[in-house]
Scaffold this motif. Sequence first.
Motif, PDB file in Angstrom:
ATOM      1  N   ARG A   8      -2.782   4.374  -1.112  1.00  0.00           N
ATOM      2  CA  ARG A   8      -2.075   4.854  -2.315  1.00  0.00           C
ATOM      3  C   ARG A   8      -0.725   4.173  -2.521  1.00  0.00           C
ATOM      4  NH1 ARG A   8      -1.520  10.795  -2.804  1.00  0.00           N
ATOM      5  NH2 ARG A   8      -0.632  10.668  -0.725  1.00  0.00           N
ATOM      6  N   GLY A   9      -0.749   2.847  -2.522  1.00  0.00           N
ATOM      7  CA  GLY A   9       0.476   2.082  -2.746  1.00  0.00           C
ATOM      8  C   GLY A   9       1.083   2.352  -4.112  1.00  0.00           C
ATOM      9  N   HIS A  10       2.406   2.258  -4.171  1.00  0.00           N
ATOM     10  CA  HIS A  10       3.123   2.493  -5.437  1.00  0.00           C
ATOM     11  C   HIS A  10       4.403   1.675  -5.452  1.00  0.00           C
ATOM     12  CE1 HIS A  10       3.886   4.787  -9.105  1.00  0.00           C
ATOM     13  NE2 HIS A  10       5.156   4.649  -8.777  1.00  0.00           N
ATOM     14  N   LEU A  11       4.684   1.070  -6.587  1.00  0.00           N
ATOM     15  CA  LEU A  11       5.827   0.182  -6.761  1.00  0.00           C
ATOM     16  C   LEU A  11       6.761   0.738  -7.824  1.00  0.00           C
ATOM     17  CD1 LEU A  11       6.492  -2.737  -5.681  1.00  0.00           C
ATOM     18  CD2 LEU A  11       5.346  -3.588  -7.696  1.00  0.00           C
ATOM     19  N   ASP A  12       8.023   0.993  -7.449  1.00  0.00           N
ATOM     20  CA  ASP A  12       9.062   1.390  -8.406  1.00  0.00           C
ATOM     21  C   ASP A  12      10.048   0.238  -8.494  1.00  0.00           C
ATOM     22  OD1 ASP A  12       8.211   4.013  -9.101  1.00  0.00           O
ATOM     23  OD2 ASP A  12       8.984   4.758  -7.189  1.00  0.00           O
ATOM     24  N   VAL A  13      10.038  -0.456  -9.619  1.00  0.00           N
ATOM     25  CA  VAL A  13      10.858  -1.654  -9.795  1.00  0.00           C
ATOM     26  C   VAL A  13      12.308  -1.268 -10.050  1.00  0.00           C
ATOM     27  CG1 VAL A  13      11.192  -3.741 -11.156  1.00  0.00           C
ATOM     28  CG2 VAL A  13       8.870  -2.935 -10.660  1.00  0.00           C
ATOM     29  N   GLU A  14      13.209  -1.849  -9.250  1.00  0.00           N
ATOM     30  CA  GLU A  14      14.644  -1.606  -9.404  1.00  0.00           C
ATOM     31  C   GLU A  14      15.322  -2.699 -10.223  1.00  0.00           C
ATOM     32  OE1 GLU A  14      16.118  -1.419  -5.402  1.00  0.00           O
ATOM     33  OE2 GLU A  14      15.480   0.643  -5.154  1.00  0.00           O
ATOM     34  N   ALA A  15      14.849  -3.943 -10.090  1.00  0.00           N
ATOM     35  CA  ALA A  15      15.476  -5.068 -10.788  1.00  0.00           C
ATOM     36  C   ALA A  15      14.444  -6.156 -11.010  1.00  0.00           C
ATOM     37  CB  ALA A  15      16.639  -5.619  -9.962  1.00  0.00           C
ATOM     38  N   GLN A  16      14.653  -6.911 -12.091  1.00  0.00           N
ATOM     39  CA  GLN A  16      13.803  -8.067 -12.364  1.00  0.00           C
ATOM     40  C   GLN A  16      14.684  -9.232 -12.803  1.00  0.00           C
ATOM     41  OE1 GLN A  16      11.087  -7.579 -15.696  1.00  0.00           O
ATOM     42  NE2 GLN A  16      12.488  -6.201 -16.737  1.00  0.00           N
ATOM     43  N   LYS A  17      14.250 -10.428 -12.454  1.00  0.00           N
ATOM     44  CA  LYS A  17      14.932 -11.638 -12.907  1.00  0.00           C
ATOM     45  C   LYS A  17      13.891 -12.738 -12.993  1.00  0.00           C
ATOM     46  CE  LYS A  17      16.515 -12.919  -8.312  1.00  0.00           C
ATOM     47  NZ  LYS A  17      17.620 -13.249  -7.452  1.00  0.00           N
ATOM     48  N   GLY A  18      14.317 -13.943 -13.307  1.00  0.00           N
ATOM     49  CA  GLY A  18      13.381 -15.049 -13.416  1.00  0.00           C
ATOM     50  C   GLY A  18      12.312 -14.810 -14.467  1.00  0.00           C
ATOM     51  N   GLY A  19      12.719 -14.251 -15.615  1.00  0.00           N
ATOM     52  CA  GLY A  19      11.748 -13.971 -16.667  1.00  0.00           C
ATOM     53  C   GLY A  19      10.785 -12.862 -16.314  1.00  0.00           C
ATOM     54  N   GLY A  20      11.165 -12.033 -15.351  1.00  0.00           N
ATOM     55  CA  GLY A  20      10.327 -10.915 -14.943  1.00  0.00           C
ATOM     56  C   GLY A  20       9.354 -11.262 -13.831  1.00  0.00           C
ATOM     57  N   ARG A  21       9.489 -12.465 -13.265  1.00  0.00           N
ATOM     58  CA  ARG A  21       8.566 -12.884 -12.200  1.00  0.00           C
ATOM     59  C   ARG A  21       9.138 -12.708 -10.801  1.00  0.00           C
ATOM     60  NH1 ARG A  21       5.560 -18.056 -15.044  1.00  0.00           N
ATOM     61  NH2 ARG A  21       4.775 -16.838 -16.804  1.00  0.00           N
ATOM     62  N   ASP A  22      10.364 -12.215 -10.718  1.00  0.00           N
ATOM     63  CA  ASP A  22      10.983 -11.885  -9.436  1.00  0.00           C
ATOM     64  C   ASP A  22      11.455 -10.441  -9.521  1.00  0.00           C
ATOM     65  OD1 ASP A  22      11.045 -14.443  -7.834  1.00  0.00           O
ATOM     66  OD2 ASP A  22      11.961 -15.115  -9.708  1.00  0.00           O
ATOM     67  N   LEU A  23      10.945  -9.605  -8.638  1.00  0.00           N
ATOM     68  CA  LEU A  23      11.260  -8.184  -8.664  1.00  0.00           C
ATOM     69  C   LEU A  23      11.866  -7.737  -7.342  1.00  0.00           C
ATOM     70  CD1 LEU A  23       7.884  -6.749 -10.074  1.00  0.00           C
ATOM     71  CD2 LEU A  23       9.854  -7.592 -11.382  1.00  0.00           C
ATOM     72  N   VAL A  24      12.741  -6.759  -7.418  1.00  0.00           N
ATOM     73  CA  VAL A  24      13.172  -5.983  -6.261  1.00  0.00           C
ATOM     74  C   VAL A  24      12.676  -4.578  -6.555  1.00  0.00           C
ATOM     75  CG1 VAL A  24      15.122  -5.058  -4.959  1.00  0.00           C
ATOM     76  CG2 VAL A  24      15.182  -7.424  -5.792  1.00  0.00           C
ATOM     77  N   ALA A  25      11.993  -3.991  -5.568  1.00  0.00           N
ATOM     78  CA  ALA A  25      11.345  -2.712  -5.823  1.00  0.00           C
ATOM     79  C   ALA A  25      11.279  -1.861  -4.568  1.00  0.00           C
ATOM     80  CB  ALA A  25       9.931  -2.951  -6.348  1.00  0.00           C
ATOM     81  N   ARG A  26      11.147  -0.576  -4.789  1.00  0.00           N
ATOM     82  CA  ARG A  26      10.832   0.362  -3.714  1.00  0.00           C
ATOM     83  C   ARG A  26       9.313   0.430  -3.673  1.00  0.00           C
ATOM     84  NH1 ARG A  26      14.665   1.713  -0.292  1.00  0.00           N
ATOM     85  NH2 ARG A  26      16.659   1.857  -1.311  1.00  0.00           N
ATOM     86  N   TYR A  27       8.743   0.059  -2.537  1.00  0.00           N
ATOM     87  CA  TYR A  27       7.294   0.120  -2.369  1.00  0.00           C
ATOM     88  C   TYR A  27       6.975   1.185  -1.342  1.00  0.00           C
ATOM     89  CZ  TYR A  27       2.452  -1.020  -1.808  1.00  0.00           C
ATOM     90  OH  TYR A  27       1.092  -0.923  -1.788  1.00  0.00           O
TER      91      TYR A  27
END
Length: 107
Positions: free
Chosen positions: A59-78
Motif C-alpha cells: 500500500r505505497g503512497h506518495l505525498d509530494v512536497e516539492a517539484q522542480k525540473g518541469g515536474g520531473r524531479d520530486l521531493v516527497a514523503r513516501y
Amino acid sequence: MPIPVDKLTDPAVRAFVTALNSHDRAAFRAALTADATMADDGADRDLEEWTDREIFATRGHLDVEAQKGGGRDLVARYRNDTWGEMRTQWHFVVEDGKVARFETGQA
C-alpha cells in the motif's frame, strides 16, 4: 503541505503518482513505456518485482512536497506498510508522454 496530485506539472509524472496512490496496477503500467527501468538508492532494480513489493503489496503512497525540473524531479514523503514513512526524492525520464525511467532514494 503536500502538493495535490492534480497540480503536478508533468502529465506523465502526474499519471504515475495518481496510479501509484490509487494502487491501480493497470493505470500504473499504462503510465510507463514498455521498456521502462528504475533504480532505488542508486542501484538498478527489477521494475516489476520492486513495484510489487514496494508499492502494490504494501500500500505505497506518495505525498509530494516539492517539484522542480518541469515536474520531473520530486521531493516527497513516501510510505508503505513495510518501511513506514520516509522523505524521498524521485527523478523521472519521460519519453513520448510516458515514464521511461524513474529513480528514487532517500532525500
